[in-house]
Design a protein around this motif. Structure first.
Motif, PDB file in Angstrom:
ATOM      1  N   VAL A 133      -0.532  62.834  38.570  1.00 52.78           N
ATOM      2  CA  VAL A 133      -1.981  62.783  39.244  1.00 52.78           C
ATOM      3  C   VAL A 133      -1.770  62.566  40.760  1.00 52.78           C
ATOM      4  CG1 VAL A 133      -3.317  61.742  37.333  1.00 52.78           C
ATOM      5  CG2 VAL A 133      -2.261  60.506  39.066  1.00 52.78           C
ATOM      6  N   ILE A 134      -2.841  63.366  41.484  1.00 55.35           N
ATOM      7  CA  ILE A 134      -2.647  63.333  42.739  1.00 55.35           C
ATOM      8  C   ILE A 134      -3.814  62.332  43.425  1.00 55.35           C
ATOM      9  CG2 ILE A 134      -3.034  64.801  44.960  1.00 55.35           C
ATOM     10  CD1 ILE A 134      -1.834  67.042  43.286  1.00 55.35           C
ATOM     11  N   PRO A 135      -3.642  61.302  44.177  1.00 56.15           N
ATOM     12  CA  PRO A 135      -4.749  60.484  44.307  1.00 56.15           C
ATOM     13  C   PRO A 135      -5.702  61.106  45.407  1.00 56.15           C
ATOM     14  CG  PRO A 135      -2.614  59.566  45.365  1.00 56.15           C
ATOM     15  CD  PRO A 135      -2.311  60.837  44.542  1.00 56.15           C
ATOM     16  N   ASP A 136      -7.084  60.804  45.467  1.00 54.31           N
ATOM     17  CA  ASP A 136      -7.924  61.305  46.334  1.00 54.31           C
ATOM     18  C   ASP A 136      -8.067  60.238  47.557  1.00 54.31           C
ATOM     19  OD1 ASP A 136      -9.148  59.367  45.351  1.00 54.31           O
ATOM     20  OD2 ASP A 136     -11.048  60.588  44.416  1.00 54.31           O
ATOM     21  N   GLU A 137      -8.900  60.368  48.495  1.00 53.81           N
ATOM     22  CA  GLU A 137      -9.184  59.605  49.706  1.00 53.81           C
ATOM     23  C   GLU A 137      -9.588  58.047  49.221  1.00 53.81           C
ATOM     24  OE1 GLU A 137      -8.246  58.594  53.247  1.00 53.81           O
ATOM     25  OE2 GLU A 137      -7.874  60.608  52.426  1.00 53.81           O
ATOM     26  N   GLN A 138     -10.388  57.970  48.144  1.00 58.57           N
ATOM     27  CA  GLN A 138     -10.807  56.742  47.696  1.00 58.57           C
ATOM     28  C   GLN A 138      -9.734  55.860  47.154  1.00 58.57           C
ATOM     29  OE1 GLN A 138     -14.482  56.016  47.064  1.00 58.57           O
ATOM     30  NE2 GLN A 138     -13.842  53.917  47.480  1.00 58.57           N
ATOM     31  N   ILE A 139      -8.936  56.513  46.133  1.00 58.55           N
ATOM     32  CA  ILE A 139      -7.552  55.794  45.531  1.00 58.55           C
ATOM     33  C   ILE A 139      -6.525  55.575  46.774  1.00 58.55           C
ATOM     34  CG2 ILE A 139      -5.524  56.054  44.158  1.00 58.55           C
ATOM     35  CD1 ILE A 139      -7.484  57.720  42.151  1.00 58.55           C
ATOM     36  N   ARG A 140      -6.477  56.455  47.633  1.00 54.89           N
ATOM     37  CA  ARG A 140      -5.319  56.136  48.653  1.00 54.89           C
ATOM     38  C   ARG A 140      -5.700  55.096  49.654  1.00 54.89           C
ATOM     39  NH1 ARG A 140      -1.852  60.592  49.225  1.00 54.89           N
ATOM     40  NH2 ARG A 140      -1.314  60.008  51.219  1.00 54.89           N
ATOM     41  N   GLU A 141      -7.164  54.622  50.018  1.00 51.90           N
ATOM     42  CA  GLU A 141      -7.643  53.705  50.416  1.00 51.90           C
ATOM     43  C   GLU A 141      -7.266  52.359  49.959  1.00 51.90           C
ATOM     44  OE1 GLU A 141      -9.422  52.156  53.819  1.00 51.90           O
ATOM     45  OE2 GLU A 141      -9.277  54.255  53.484  1.00 51.90           O
ATOM     46  N   ALA A 142      -7.508  52.434  48.495  1.00 48.27           N
ATOM     47  CA  ALA A 142      -7.069  51.285  47.968  1.00 48.27           C
ATOM     48  C   ALA A 142      -5.584  50.775  47.530  1.00 48.27           C
ATOM     49  CB  ALA A 142      -7.497  51.532  46.272  1.00 48.27           C
TER      50      ALA A 142
END
Length: 576
Positions: free
Chosen positions: A427-436
């Motif tokens: 999976v490729i994390p989006d900005e919301q996940i990258r922030e976490a």
């Protein structure tokens, strides 16, 4: 359910004040009609030192104990200080039932919807039968609306006296006067005269002083002798497990089936022979009778009348051989290749059914003693925003188990279509996940992740907590990861070995209480001393046992003290 004594009733223990309060709230929520009843009691109560709720519903000294019914149903009995059972809680068909006893119903007759019946029917119910549709004495205003599976009380018509409690087997909307419908109307759980009633003072309701609960009583008006006979006949025909007379040929057939089952299941070719026929009958044949036939399948009720005559008939068939020895008849040979044994189809036996109930009861008792630990995690920082983006309602007390965290993250990945199109396993994390996933050191966040690695990494960003659940107590939420009990073997001077136990206080175990039990178990000296980390306000103790005792100590903590095995840490031998 209580027609026979219950098994494995644990010792009754006093409910704590907080548990009494919660229990009271639960009762009032489930039985809202109590509010008006309690108001009436308040006005008529002379002694007001105790509130009516505590006096009549949840007494100050109410006690509880777990039990297993004869049929294998698990539950809890609540009794007063005078040993009067007033409430029962059972887990039946994956549903929790809180049931008032007849003693409670005599004080609060409007607690449950009422299904009226004729006086003679009560004696049939106390004999172990369920309540049949023809036994309903339909009132002029009709039956109350009750759905299938809901609790009702069975009352004597006109007298309004609750005599039994059960669950509706059919909606009352389908029951009409004059209907030819038959079958079970109410599945009886507890009835006046059963074992639960006998645990109390065995009193009758005052209104029954002039009423006889006998089937021969003359019944007025529409409850004529023919009506009572119809009710009785219908119950005899429809209720399962009701004691009924089998024909002689049926007893013979079941006795032969028990004989074949005994040979195949209990005797077997490895059993040493000869054996006395009396022992073979009592220890092998009788336990192999089909389940629920113990009162009817008896040699005296068969055409054979005697064990010797029955076994001689089996010898004539060529299945066994018997002979007299020292004025006693013995079984000395079995033809294991006989066609009757090849064709026989085994059945569930009385012995196997009893063993199942005992096994369930043992498991239940062991489980009831176990201390449970449940690891949970609290969202913080950017993880809170991520969970809210997936529709989670989070407050300062919200915690999640790992499986719940995984479900939320996987649902988020799926709803946002974050799978790598070239490799669906990534999976490729989006900005919301990258922030976490951002770390304090600012390390680079990988562009692609496996789902399990991503879930694990987000879980690490959450704050660890855990619940400790002690038997008969509310769960305790504690900060941090669960702590372990440490069992260690240490070598001392002269190659002497000692076994030490630390961390018992975390699971509310008093180290001093282990001295005598471990002395007997390990046949060694036992001492308790403060650990180096011990403080006056927070004492921490270490139990020391002479010799290598890890296995015995670990089993004792698991099986006797209920400690979870996962949180017992065993350390290898080493020099001090």
């Amino acid at each position: 359910m209580f027609k026979k004594p219950t098994s494995n009733i644990k010792n009754f223990s006093l409910l704590r004040s907080s548990d009494r309060r919660k229990f009271k709230e639960e009762i009032l929520k489930k039985f809202p009609s109590l509010d008006s009843s309690l108001h009436i009691l308040t006005e008529s109560t002379i002694d007001t030192t105790e509130t009516p709720i505590n006096s009549f519903i949840v007494p100050e000294h109410i006690q509880s104990a777990k039990f297993v019914s004869n049929a294998g149903t698990h539950g809890v009995i609540y009794i007063t200080n005078e040993k009067q059972p007033i409430w029962i809680r059972i887990d039946k068909d994956k549903k929790d039932f809180l049931i008032p006893s007849v003693y409670t119903l005599w004080k609060f007759s409007d607690l449950l919807p009422k299904i009226p019946t004729f006086t003679p029917v009560i004696s049939i119910l106390t004999g172990g039968a369920n309540f049949m549709i023809p036994g309903i004495a339909f009132p002029s205003e009709g039956l109350p609306e009750v759905n299938e599976g809901e609790l009702v009380s069975i009352v004597i018509r006109d007298l309004n006296i609750p005599m039994a409690v059960g669950t509706m087997n059919i909606s009352t909307k389908l029951l009409k006067p004059g209907s030819t419908r038959k079958g079970v109307a109410v599945n009886i759980l507890h009835v006046f005269g059963d074992y639960l009633w006998s645990m109390g003072d065995q009193s009758s309701p005052p209104e029954l002083s002039n009423v006889k609960l006998c089937q021969e009583e003359t019944v007025e008006a529409d409850a004529s002798e023919s009506k009572v006979a119809e009710i009785t006949e219908d119950i005899d025909e429809n209720i399962e497990n009701l004691h009924k007379e089998l024909s002689i040929s049926e007893v013979d057939r079941l006795l032969e089936a028990s004989f074949y089952q005994a040979l195949l299941e209990k005797l077997t070719p490895n059993t040493p022979l000869p054996m006395s026929t009396s022992q073979f009958y009592s220890a092998y044949i009788l336990p192999c009778r089909p389940v629920d036939t113990d009162n009817e399948v008896d040699i005296k009720k068969s055409s054979y009348k005697k064990v010797s005559k029955f076994l001689k008939a089996m010898e004539k068939k060529g299945v066994i051989k018997i002979k007299e020895s020292n004025q006693d008849l013995v079984l000395y040979h079995v033809n294991w290749k006989h066609e009757s044994l090849d064709a026989f189809r085994p059945h569930k036996t009385i012995e196997s059914a009893t063993n199942e109930v005992e096994a369930q009861a043992s498991t239940s008792v062991l489980e009831s003693m176990q201390i449970q630990v449940k690891e949970v995690f609290k969202p913080k920082g950017a993880v809170v925003d991520l969970f809210k983006a997936q529709g989670q309602n989070i407050n300062e007390n919200t915690t999640y188990e790992y499986i719940e965290i995984k479900t939320i993250i996987l649902d988020y990945l799926k709803s946002h279509n974050l799978s790598d199109k070239q490799n669906r396993r990534l999976v490729i994390p989006d900005e919301q996940i990258r922030e976490a996933l951002v770390t304090k050191s600012g390390e680079r966040i990988p562009d692609k992740w496996t789902r399990d690695d991503l879930v694990h990494q987000i879980q690490l960003k959450m704050e660890p907590f855990h619940y400790v659940i002690f038997p008969d107590h509310d769960p305790e939420l504690r900060k941090g990861a669960p702590k372990c009990i440490q069992i260690s073997e240490l070598k001392r001077v002269g190659n002497k070995v000692v076994t030490t136990i630390c961390g018992l206080e975390v699971y509310r175990i008093n180290p001093n209480e282990l001295i005598e039990p471990l002395k007997k178990l390990c046949a060694s000296s036992v001492a308790v001393n403060p650990t180096p980390q011990s403080l006056p306000k927070k004492p921490l103790m270490e139990v020391m046992i002479q010799g290598p005792q890890i296995k015995q100590v670990k089993n004792y903590l698991i099986n006797t003290k209920g400690c979870p095995e996962k949180y017992i840490e065993v350390k290898s031998k080493g020099k001090k």
